[in-house]
Write a protein that holds these residues in place. Structure first.
Motif, PDB file in Angstrom:
ATOM      1  N   CYS A  20       0.848  -1.198   0.000  1.00 61.26           N
ATOM      2  CA  CYS A  20       0.000   0.000   0.000  1.00 61.26           C
ATOM      3  C   CYS A  20       0.883   1.247   0.000  1.00 61.26           C
ATOM      4  CB  CYS A  20      -0.893  -0.024   1.238  1.00 61.26           C
ATOM      5  SG  CYS A  20      -2.053   1.343   1.289  1.00 61.26           S
ATOM      6  N   GLY A  23       4.361   4.995  -4.302  1.00 58.61           N
ATOM      7  CA  GLY A  23       5.159   6.141  -4.767  1.00 58.61           C
ATOM      8  C   GLY A  23       6.630   5.805  -4.908  1.00 58.61           C
ATOM      9  N   ALA A  24       7.466   6.810  -4.669  1.00 57.68           N
ATOM     10  CA  ALA A  24       8.909   6.680  -4.930  1.00 57.68           C
ATOM     11  C   ALA A  24       9.535   5.503  -4.189  1.00 57.68           C
ATOM     12  CB  ALA A  24       9.605   7.982  -4.530  1.00 57.68           C
ATOM     13  N   MET A  25       9.299   5.417  -2.885  1.00 60.99           N
ATOM     14  CA  MET A  25       9.984   4.395  -2.074  1.00 60.99           C
ATOM     15  C   MET A  25       9.534   2.985  -2.416  1.00 60.99           C
ATOM     16  SD  MET A  25      12.377   4.263   0.109  1.00 60.99           S
ATOM     17  CE  MET A  25      12.991   2.680  -0.423  1.00 60.99           C
ATOM     18  N   ASP A  50      -3.046   2.285  -4.010  1.00 58.11           N
ATOM     19  CA  ASP A  50      -2.631   3.687  -3.852  1.00 58.11           C
ATOM     20  C   ASP A  50      -3.870   4.551  -4.057  1.00 58.11           C
ATOM     21  OD1 ASP A  50       0.381   5.199  -4.040  1.00 58.11           O
ATOM     22  OD2 ASP A  50      -1.377   6.439  -4.474  1.00 58.11           O
ATOM     23  N   LEU A  51      -3.902   5.689  -3.367  1.00 61.75           N
ATOM     24  CA  LEU A  51      -5.021   6.618  -3.565  1.00 61.75           C
ATOM     25  C   LEU A  51      -5.092   7.017  -5.029  1.00 61.75           C
ATOM     26  CD1 LEU A  51      -4.623   9.011  -0.486  1.00 61.75           C
ATOM     27  CD2 LEU A  51      -6.149   7.036  -0.750  1.00 61.75           C
ATOM     28  N   VAL A  89       3.820   1.532   2.639  1.00 61.03           N
ATOM     29  CA  VAL A  89       4.803   2.499   2.136  1.00 61.03           C
ATOM     30  C   VAL A  89       4.114   3.840   1.867  1.00 61.03           C
ATOM     31  CG1 VAL A  89       6.809   2.711   0.600  1.00 61.03           C
ATOM     32  CG2 VAL A  89       5.832   0.465   0.990  1.00 61.03           C
ATOM     33  N   VAL A  90       3.086   4.126   2.664  1.00 61.91           N
ATOM     34  CA  VAL A  90       2.355   5.387   2.479  1.00 61.91           C
ATOM     35  C   VAL A  90       3.087   6.525   3.185  1.00 61.91           C
ATOM     36  CG1 VAL A  90       0.096   4.263   2.218  1.00 61.91           C
ATOM     37  CG2 VAL A  90       0.868   4.974   4.504  1.00 61.91           C
ATOM     38  N   ARG A  95      -0.309   6.549   7.925  1.00 59.07           N
ATOM     39  CA  ARG A  95       0.225   5.284   8.436  1.00 59.07           C
ATOM     40  C   ARG A  95      -0.707   4.575   9.424  1.00 59.07           C
ATOM     41  NH1 ARG A  95       5.330   5.948   7.767  1.00 59.07           N
ATOM     42  NH2 ARG A  95       4.713   4.919   5.863  1.00 59.07           N
ATOM     43  N   GLU A 112       6.962   1.432   6.513  1.00 61.47           N
ATOM     44  CA  GLU A 112       8.070   2.379   6.343  1.00 61.47           C
ATOM     45  C   GLU A 112       8.242   3.188   7.619  1.00 61.47           C
ATOM     46  OE1 GLU A 112      10.618   3.425   5.029  1.00 61.47           O
ATOM     47  OE2 GLU A 112      10.683   2.262   3.206  1.00 61.47           O
ATOM     48  N   LYS A 113       9.401   3.803   7.771  1.00 61.21           N
ATOM     49  CA  LYS A 113       9.598   4.731   8.871  1.00 61.21           C
ATOM     50  C   LYS A 113       8.992   6.067   8.469  1.00 61.21           C
ATOM     51  CE  LYS A 113      12.030   7.627   7.472  1.00 61.21           C
ATOM     52  NZ  LYS A 113      12.160   8.475   6.277  1.00 61.21           N
ATOM     53  N   ASN A 141      15.846   0.900   7.722  1.00 61.99           N
ATOM     54  CA  ASN A 141      16.810   0.234   6.839  1.00 61.99           C
ATOM     55  C   ASN A 141      18.243   0.671   7.035  1.00 61.99           C
ATOM     56  OD1 ASN A 141      15.490   2.616   5.792  1.00 61.99           O
ATOM     57  ND2 ASN A 141      16.826   2.428   4.027  1.00 61.99           N
ATOM     58  N   PHE A 179       5.999  15.754  -0.336  1.00 61.84           N
ATOM     59  CA  PHE A 179       5.493  15.956   1.024  1.00 61.84           C
ATOM     60  C   PHE A 179       6.522  16.515   1.992  1.00 61.84           C
ATOM     61  CE2 PHE A 179       7.152  11.623   1.271  1.00 61.84           C
ATOM     62  CZ  PHE A 179       7.672  11.537   2.555  1.00 61.84           C
ATOM     63  N   ARG A 180       7.791  16.212   1.770  1.00 62.07           N
ATOM     64  CA  ARG A 180       8.817  16.648   2.726  1.00 62.07           C
ATOM     65  C   ARG A 180       8.925  18.170   2.808  1.00 62.07           C
ATOM     66  NH1 ARG A 180      10.782  12.263   0.290  1.00 62.07           N
ATOM     67  NH2 ARG A 180      11.217  10.479   1.620  1.00 62.07           N
ATOM     68  N   ASP A 190      11.705  12.891   9.369  1.00 62.68           N
ATOM     69  CA  ASP A 190      11.895  12.099   8.156  1.00 62.68           C
ATOM     70  C   ASP A 190      13.294  11.522   8.032  1.00 62.68           C
ATOM     71  OD1 ASP A 190      10.347  11.269   5.752  1.00 62.68           O
ATOM     72  OD2 ASP A 190      12.103  12.095   4.744  1.00 62.68           O
TER      73      ASP A 190
HETATM   74  N1  LIG Z   1      13.540   4.059   4.649  1.00 64.45           N
HETATM   75  C1  LIG Z   1      13.989   4.961   3.788  1.00 64.45           C
HETATM   76  O1  LIG Z   1      15.181   5.106   3.529  1.00 64.45           O
HETATM   77  C2  LIG Z   1      12.989   5.845   3.120  1.00 64.45           C
HETATM   78  C3  LIG Z   1      13.347   6.612   2.015  1.00 64.45           C
HETATM   79  C4  LIG Z   1      12.346   7.357   1.401  1.00 64.45           C
HETATM   80  C5  LIG Z   1      11.063   7.360   1.923  1.00 64.45           C
HETATM   81  N2  LIG Z   1      10.769   6.605   3.029  1.00 64.45           N
HETATM   82  C6  LIG Z   1       9.440   6.615   3.635  1.00 64.45           C
HETATM   83  O2  LIG Z   1       8.531   5.970   2.756  1.00 64.45           O
HETATM   84  C7  LIG Z   1       7.243   6.554   2.923  1.00 64.45           C
HETATM   85  C8  LIG Z   1       6.751   6.978   1.532  1.00 64.45           C
HETATM   86  O3  LIG Z   1       7.657   7.902   0.980  1.00 64.45           O
HETATM   87  P1  LIG Z   1       7.742   8.175  -0.595  1.00 64.45           P
HETATM   88  O4  LIG Z   1       8.965   8.957  -0.807  1.00 64.45           O
HETATM   89  O5  LIG Z   1       7.530   6.907  -1.355  1.00 64.45           O
HETATM   90  O6  LIG Z   1       6.451   9.117  -0.788  1.00 64.45           O
HETATM   91  P2  LIG Z   1       5.572   9.308  -2.100  1.00 64.45           P
HETATM   92  O7  LIG Z   1       4.761  10.531  -1.862  1.00 64.45           O
HETATM   93  O8  LIG Z   1       6.418   9.211  -3.322  1.00 64.45           O
HETATM   94  O9  LIG Z   1       4.608   8.022  -2.101  1.00 64.45           O
HETATM   95  C9  LIG Z   1       3.631   7.802  -1.139  1.00 64.45           C
HETATM   96  C10 LIG Z   1       2.428   7.202  -1.833  1.00 64.45           C
HETATM   97  O10 LIG Z   1       1.456   6.859  -0.854  1.00 64.45           O
HETATM   98  C11 LIG Z   1       0.169   7.099  -1.398  1.00 64.45           C
HETATM   99  N3  LIG Z   1      -0.790   7.221  -0.294  1.00 64.45           N
HETATM  100  C12 LIG Z   1      -0.900   8.214   0.610  1.00 64.45           C
HETATM  101  N4  LIG Z   1      -1.904   7.923   1.484  1.00 64.45           N
HETATM  102  C13 LIG Z   1      -2.411   6.727   1.111  1.00 64.45           C
HETATM  103  C14 LIG Z   1      -3.450   5.907   1.620  1.00 64.45           C
HETATM  104  N5  LIG Z   1      -4.165   6.252   2.694  1.00 64.45           N
HETATM  105  N6  LIG Z   1      -3.716   4.744   0.971  1.00 64.45           N
HETATM  106  C15 LIG Z   1      -3.006   4.385  -0.120  1.00 64.45           C
HETATM  107  N7  LIG Z   1      -2.001   5.134  -0.641  1.00 64.45           N
HETATM  108  C16 LIG Z   1      -1.702   6.275  -0.035  1.00 64.45           C
HETATM  109  C17 LIG Z   1       0.355   8.389  -2.204  1.00 64.45           C
HETATM  110  O11 LIG Z   1      -0.675   8.530  -3.169  1.00 64.45           O
HETATM  111  C18 LIG Z   1       1.733   8.172  -2.815  1.00 64.45           C
HETATM  112  O12 LIG Z   1       1.669   7.572  -4.098  1.00 64.45           O
HETATM  113  C19 LIG Z   1       7.417   7.719   3.907  1.00 64.45           C
HETATM  114  O13 LIG Z   1       7.039   7.316   5.182  1.00 64.45           O
HETATM  115  C20 LIG Z   1       8.908   8.008   3.859  1.00 64.45           C
HETATM  116  O14 LIG Z   1       9.387   8.544   5.073  1.00 64.45           O
HETATM  117  C21 LIG Z   1      11.706   5.851   3.617  1.00 64.45           C
END
Ligand SMILES: NC(=O)c1ccc[n+]([C@@H]2O[C@H](COP(=O)([O-])OP(=O)(O)OC[C@H]3O[C@@H](n4cnc5c(N)ncnc54)[C@H](O)[C@@H]3O)[C@@H](O)[C@H]2O)c1
Length: 356
Positions: A20, A23-25, A50-51, A89-90, A95, A112-113, A141, A179-180, A190
Motif C-alpha cells: 500500500c 510512490g517513490a519508495m 494507492d489513492l 509504504v504510504v 500510516r 516504512e519509517k 533500513n 510531502f517533505r 523524516d
Molecule cells: N527508509 C527509507 O530510507 C525511506 C526513504 C524514502 C522514503 N521513506 C518513507 O517511505 C514513505 C513513503 O515515501 P515516498 O517517498 O515513497 O512518498 P511518495 O509521496 O512518493 O509516495 C507515497 C504514496 O502513498 C500514497 N498514499 C498516501 N496515502 C495513502 C493511503 N491512505 N492509501 C493508499 N495510498 C496512499 C500516495 O498517493 C503516494 O503515491 C514515507 O514514510 C517516507 O518517510 C523511507
C-alpha cells in the motif's frame, strides 16, 4: 499462503503480500523483493493499493506485476486477496489507518519509517499488533548497512573501552519536492530518526532525555524544521549529540552522518561511507600520549548489510521462527520517542524526558 516443493522436496511457503502506497519508495521495496535471493520465491505481491491508481499501475508495469490486483481501497484488496502480509509504504500521515487495517485483516505488517505520526499513534499500533498476535515491524533500513553493523561490533568488542560519547554530523541539501517540503519537523521526523535509531543500536543504550534547538535556516526550501541540533542523555551517562541540516549546500556529509564514537580508551570515526579510523591511547610521555591505530573488523553477518532487503528478510525470518524482528514496533517506538522528545524540547525550549 501457497505451498510448493523444491528440487530437494523441502516445502517452501509463499506468503501473499499487499503493498500500500506505490510512490517513490515503493520502487525500492519491489526491487528488493524481486532481486534478493530468498525473498523473490518467498513473497508474492498479490495487490497494489494507492489513492492514485495510476501510480499503482505504473509500479505494476515497471516491475511486470501483471497478476497483482490494483485498487484504491485497501480494505477491499485485503479482503479479496486474503493476504498474509501488508507492506505499508504510504506517507506518515496515513500510516495509522493503513497499519490498523492490515492488522484487522490478520496480516503481519511491515511499515516504512517513521512508524507513526505521533507517539500516541505508535503506542496504539503496538497495542493493536499485540492484540492481533501479529508481527508489526518498521523499515529502519539504515541500521542494516555495513558501517553501522561494523560500529556496533567494534563497540561491543570493548577495544575503545566504555562508550562515553556519540557525535553525529549530517549536512546535505536534497531538493526532494513532494510531502517533505510541506511537513513540520521535516529533518527530525523524516531523516534524523535513522541516525537516532542507529545511535541506539550502536551503543546498546537507552535514551533518557533530550535538549534540542530546531530551526528552519535562512534560504531553506522546506516549510519547517530543516535543521536540528540535539543533545541526548543515554543510559550509563553516554552523551549523544546530533547536528543536522537538510538545506546545507556545499560539500555534503554522507547520508549516514559523519560519526565519532568516544570511549574510555580510544575513539572511532566513520565518515558514513568507507573510511573508518580507530585508535587507542599510545605510550608517549608528556602532555599527549599519542595513539595506536586499531583495525576495524568487517560487519559480522554480510546478509544483514543490504538495507531494505535485509529488513524484509529479518521480518520474514521472524514470521517463520516466531522470534521478534530486530525492528519490531515495540522496540522501534524508542527511536520514535527520541524524535518526539526532540520536537517537544525544540517547542518548549526545555530539556525533555524520553518515555517510550
Ligand atoms: N527508509 C527509507 O530510507 C525511506 C526513504 C524514502 C522514503 N521513506 C518513507 O517511505 C514513505 C513513503 O515515501 P515516498 O517517498 O515513497 O512518498 P511518495 O509521496 O512518493 O509516495 C507515497 C504514496 O502513498 C500514497 N498514499 C498516501 N496515502 C495513502 C493511503 N491512505 N492509501 C493508499 N495510498 C496512499 C500516495 O498517493 C503516494 O503515491 C514515507 O514514510 C517516507 O518517510 C523511507
Amino acid at each position: 499462503m501457497k505451498e510448493r516443493r523444491t528440487v530437494n522436496e523441502e516445502a517452501i511457503v509463499t506468503l501473499k503480500a499487499v503493498l500500500c502506497g506505490c510512490g517513490a519508495m515503493a520502487h525500492g521495496w519491489v526491487r528488493a523483493l524481486k532481486t534478493t535471493p530468498g525473498l523473490a520465491d518467498a513473497i508474492e505481491i498479490v495487490g497494489l493499493v494507492d489513492l492514485d491508481a495510476r501510480v499503482a499501475r505504473q509500479l505494476a508495469e515497471t516491475f511486470g506485476l501483471t497478476e497483482a490486483v490494483i485498487d484504491t481501497d485497501l480494505d477491499r484488496v485485503l479482503r479479496e486477496t486474503r493476504a498474509d502480509l501488508l507492506f505499508d509504504v504510504v506517507v506518515p500521515a496515513a500510516r495509522r489507518a493503513v497499519v490498523a487495517s492490515g492488522l484487522e485483516h490478520g496480516c503481519h505488517v511491515l511499515s516504512e519509517k517513521p512508524m507513526a505520526a505521533s507517539l500516541d499513534e505508535a503506542r496504539e499500533l503496538v497495542a493493536l499488533a499485540e492484540a492481533a498476535g501479529r508481527i508489526h515491524a518498521v523499515v529502519q533500513n539504515r541500521r542494516f548497512i555495513s558501517g553501522i553493523r561494523r560500529m556496533r561490533r567494534f563497540v561491543e568488542s570493548g577495544v575503545i573501552g566504555d562508550l562515553t560519547g556519540i557525535h553525529c554530523d549530517f549536512f546535505i541539501a536534497p531538493h526532494f519536492g513532494g510531502f517533505r517540503e510541506k511537513m513540520d519537523n521535516v529533518l527530525l521526523l523524516d531523516m534524523a530518526i535513522h541516525t537516532f535509531d542507529a545511535a541506539r543500536f550502536v551503543s546498546g543504550k537507552r535514551p533518557l532525555s533530550v535538549y534540542c534547538l530546531e530551526t528552519n535556516p535562512a534560504g531553506s526550501w522546506y516549510a519547517h524544521g530543516a535543521s536540528a541540533n540535539a543533545i541526548f542523555r543515554l543510559s550509563d551517562d553516554v552523551a549523544f549529540t546530533y547536528r543536522g541540516s537538510w538545506c546545507a549546500e556545499g560539500r555534503r556529509t554522507s547520508w549516514e552522518s559523519a560519526w565519532r564514537l568516544v570511549g574510555s580508551k580510544g575513539m572511532l570515526t566513520w565518515d558514513g561511507e568507507e573510511a573508518f579510523d580507530a585508535a587507542v591511547a599510545g605510550e608517549e610521555e608528556g602532555l599527549l600520549r599519542g595513539y595506536r591505530p586499531i583495525e576495524v573488523p568487517p560487519a559480522p553477518r554480510e546478509q544483514e548489510t543490504h538495507g531494505h532487503a535485509s529488513v524484509i528478510a529479518d521480518f520474514l525470518d521472524a514470521i517463520r521462527s516466531g522470534r521478534p524482528p530486530e525492528t519490531a514496533g515495540f522496540d522501534n517506538i524508542k527511536s520514535l520517542a527520541m524524535v518526539f522528545g526532540a520536537i517537544e524540547s525544540a517547542r518548549t525550549g526545555q530539556p525533555v524526558a524520553i518515555e517510550a
